[in-house]
Design an enzyme around this catalytic site. Structure first.
Site, short mmCIF file in Angstrom:
data_model
loop_
_atom_site.label_atom_id
_atom_site.label_comp_id
_atom_site.label_asym_id
_atom_site.label_seq_id
_atom_site.Cartn_x
_atom_site.Cartn_y
_atom_site.Cartn_z
N GLU A 69 17.24 134.69 -32.32
CA GLU A 69 17.54 135.98 -31.97
C GLU A 69 18.40 135.58 -31.15
O GLU A 69 18.31 134.95 -29.91
CB GLU A 69 16.77 137.31 -30.99
CG GLU A 69 15.01 137.11 -32.45
CD GLU A 69 13.99 137.01 -31.30
OE1 GLU A 69 13.89 137.08 -30.44
OE2 GLU A 69 12.60 137.70 -32.20
N GLN A 82 12.81 121.33 -22.03
CA GLN A 82 11.88 122.32 -21.95
C GLN A 82 10.33 121.46 -22.61
O GLN A 82 9.03 122.64 -21.91
CB GLN A 82 12.11 123.74 -21.49
CG GLN A 82 13.61 123.76 -21.07
CD GLN A 82 14.05 125.16 -21.23
OE1 GLN A 82 13.37 126.27 -20.73
NE2 GLN A 82 14.67 125.87 -22.21
N CYS A 130 -10.74 107.27 -9.56
CA CYS A 130 -11.48 107.39 -7.68
C CYS A 130 -11.69 108.49 -7.08
O CYS A 130 -12.09 108.85 -6.04
CB CYS A 130 -9.29 107.38 -7.29
SG CYS A 130 -9.17 109.41 -7.31
N HIS A 145 10.26 119.50 -18.29
CA HIS A 145 8.43 120.53 -17.67
C HIS A 145 7.52 120.21 -17.80
O HIS A 145 6.72 120.03 -17.81
CB HIS A 145 8.91 122.03 -18.42
CG HIS A 145 9.28 123.35 -18.35
ND1 HIS A 145 10.10 124.28 -18.53
CD2 HIS A 145 10.24 123.63 -16.82
CE1 HIS A 145 10.50 124.36 -18.34
NE2 HIS A 145 10.85 124.39 -17.11
N GLY A 202 16.33 126.75 -29.56
CA GLY A 202 15.52 127.69 -30.03
C GLY A 202 14.85 127.84 -28.33
O GLY A 202 13.76 127.75 -28.24
N THR A 203 15.76 128.27 -27.27
CA THR A 203 15.17 128.43 -25.86
C THR A 203 15.37 130.70 -25.25
O THR A 203 16.84 130.27 -25.75
CB THR A 203 15.52 128.04 -24.93
OG1 THR A 203 15.29 128.02 -23.40
CG2 THR A 203 16.98 127.75 -24.87
N CYS A 231 -5.58 110.84 -5.90
CA CYS A 231 -4.17 109.96 -5.09
C CYS A 231 -3.56 109.86 -6.53
O CYS A 231 -1.92 109.03 -5.92
CB CYS A 231 -5.08 108.73 -5.97
SG CYS A 231 -4.99 108.14 -7.73
P1 OAD Z 1 9.98 130.68 -25.41
O1 OAD Z 1 9.31 131.35 -26.06
O2 OAD Z 1 10.65 131.41 -24.24
O3 OAD Z 1 11.42 131.27 -26.53
C1 OAD Z 1 12.15 130.69 -27.96
C2 OAD Z 1 12.46 130.78 -28.31
O4 OAD Z 1 12.89 130.49 -29.32
C3 OAD Z 1 12.92 132.24 -28.55
O5 OAD Z 1 14.21 132.78 -28.36
C4 OAD Z 1 12.88 132.51 -30.36
O6 OAD Z 1 13.68 133.39 -30.88
C5 OAD Z 1 13.56 131.64 -30.74
N1 OAD Z 1 13.43 130.68 -32.17
C6 OAD Z 1 11.89 130.74 -32.41
N2 OAD Z 1 11.77 130.28 -33.36
C7 OAD Z 1 12.60 129.30 -33.89
C8 OAD Z 1 12.97 128.71 -34.69
N3 OAD Z 1 12.59 128.08 -36.03
N4 OAD Z 1 14.83 128.32 -34.68
C9 OAD Z 1 15.60 128.74 -33.36
N5 OAD Z 1 15.38 129.00 -32.30
C10 OAD Z 1 13.57 129.78 -32.91
O7 OAD Z 1 10.17 129.13 -25.23
P2 OAD Z 1 11.16 128.68 -24.19
O8 OAD Z 1 12.58 129.38 -24.54
O9 OAD Z 1 11.13 127.31 -24.70
O10 OAD Z 1 7.76 126.72 -19.15
O11 OAD Z 1 10.64 129.25 -22.83
C11 OAD Z 1 10.90 128.49 -21.85
C12 OAD Z 1 9.77 127.74 -20.17
O12 OAD Z 1 8.86 128.93 -20.80
C13 OAD Z 1 8.57 126.61 -20.91
O13 OAD Z 1 9.02 125.53 -20.98
C14 OAD Z 1 7.24 127.10 -20.53
C15 OAD Z 1 7.35 128.72 -20.84
O14 OAD Z 1 7.39 129.09 -20.14
C16 OAD Z 1 6.78 126.14 -18.45
O15 OAD Z 1 6.03 125.54 -19.45
C17 OAD Z 1 6.88 125.86 -16.78
#
Ligand code: OAD
Length: 254
Positions: free
Chosen positions: A222, A108, A157, A126, A194-195, A137
């Protein structure tokens, strides 16, 4: 050794064993994987810009109303990203790709750090912070200027350029999405790294794999929406746990 430490080591050992035995692996990454490179995540502390939430900036409506402000946010993000390098978590994923015949990295993230670490089999859900697309264009090209001046930038353009990323309310590339869901359906192991697992359709990938009988391992600082259904949910940093899991699975130092 404390009980917590022992069970953590057991979980890492278990993850290494499953990874070694898996035929087809998908890793789904989010902003947390790049946090140890110094990039702010979206939903944690430091994720705001001028007190605005990303959800209010990363939309087609925000861009139509005020392209300069939205571009300033992207220009700021590009300048932060430009000073960052891949961390051991990114490197461990590149190592994993070299070790497995069937592997897809579904990300992502738009920061480009996976490529910088050497990953190649990447599906970018993303988009890419280092690409721009012309509103007139439709041409898309790589643009690594930092800063971009003046803002907003224009195509040759004459049309206005926008960041080639997916905004809230926009559809993801159908082709990329299909490839990601196909890979998840084929996988026997999915790593969710890490999401926060709240943004769909990305968050649906591990669930599709679960329904098909795959094992799911999560690494996050978390608990998340996925933690309760994952087979293993490890609390910690991807830059620390992932290299150890890959080392246990394939030996050597990742
Ligand atoms: P988030 O900011 O929602 O989540 C980041 C996650 O990483 C959290 O659950 C943290 O606890 C965890 N985290 C932070 N540091 C870490 C580490 N060192 N090791 C392991 N985990 C860690 O980010 P995303 O889940 O990527 O979309 O967010 C998803 C989408 O929402 C993004 O791609 C973006 C955003 O809006 C678009 O821009 C379309």
């Amino acid at each position: 050794m404390s009980h917590t430490r022992t069970s953590e080591l057991n979980a890492v050992a278990q993850a290494g064993e499953w990874l070694a035995g898996a035929q087809s692996v998908v890793a789904l990454t989010g902003a947390g994987v790049s946090a140890e490179s110094g990039l702010p995540t979206f939903r944690g502390a430091g994720g705001l810009w001028r007190n605005r939430r990303p959800e209010t900036l990363a939309t087609p409506e925000a861009f139509a109303a005020d392209p300069k402000t939205v571009w300033e946010w992207y220009d700021w993000r590009r300048s932060v990203h430009a000073g960052c390098s891949p961390n051991p978590g990114h490197h461990a994923l590149a190592e994993l790709e070299r070790a497995k015949l069937e592997f897809w990295l579904v990300t992502q993230n738009v920061d480009g750090l996976h490529e910088q670490a050497g990953s190649r089999r990447i599906l970018k859900l993303h988009g890419d912070l280092w690409k721009v697309r012309c509103l007139t264009c439709g041409r898309e090209e790589r643009d690594t200027r930092v800063p971009i001046d003046p803002l907003p930038p224009y195509c040759s353009c004459g049309g206005m350029l926008r960041p080639a990323v997916v905004w809230f309310g926009e559809s993801l590339s159908e082709e990329t999405l299909r490839a990601a869901f196909d890979a998840a359906a084929r996988a026997d192991l999915v790593l969710v790294l890490g999401t926060s697992s709240v943004v769909y359709p990305a968050a649906a990938l591990p669930r599709v794999a679960l329904e098909r009988g795959a094992r799911v391992i999560e690494i996050n600082l978390e608990p998340t929406e996925l933690s309760g259904v994952a087979h293993l949910s490890l609390r910690g940093k991807t830059g620390e746990l992932l290299p150890e899991i890959v080392r246990r699975a394939f030996g050597g130092a990742p």
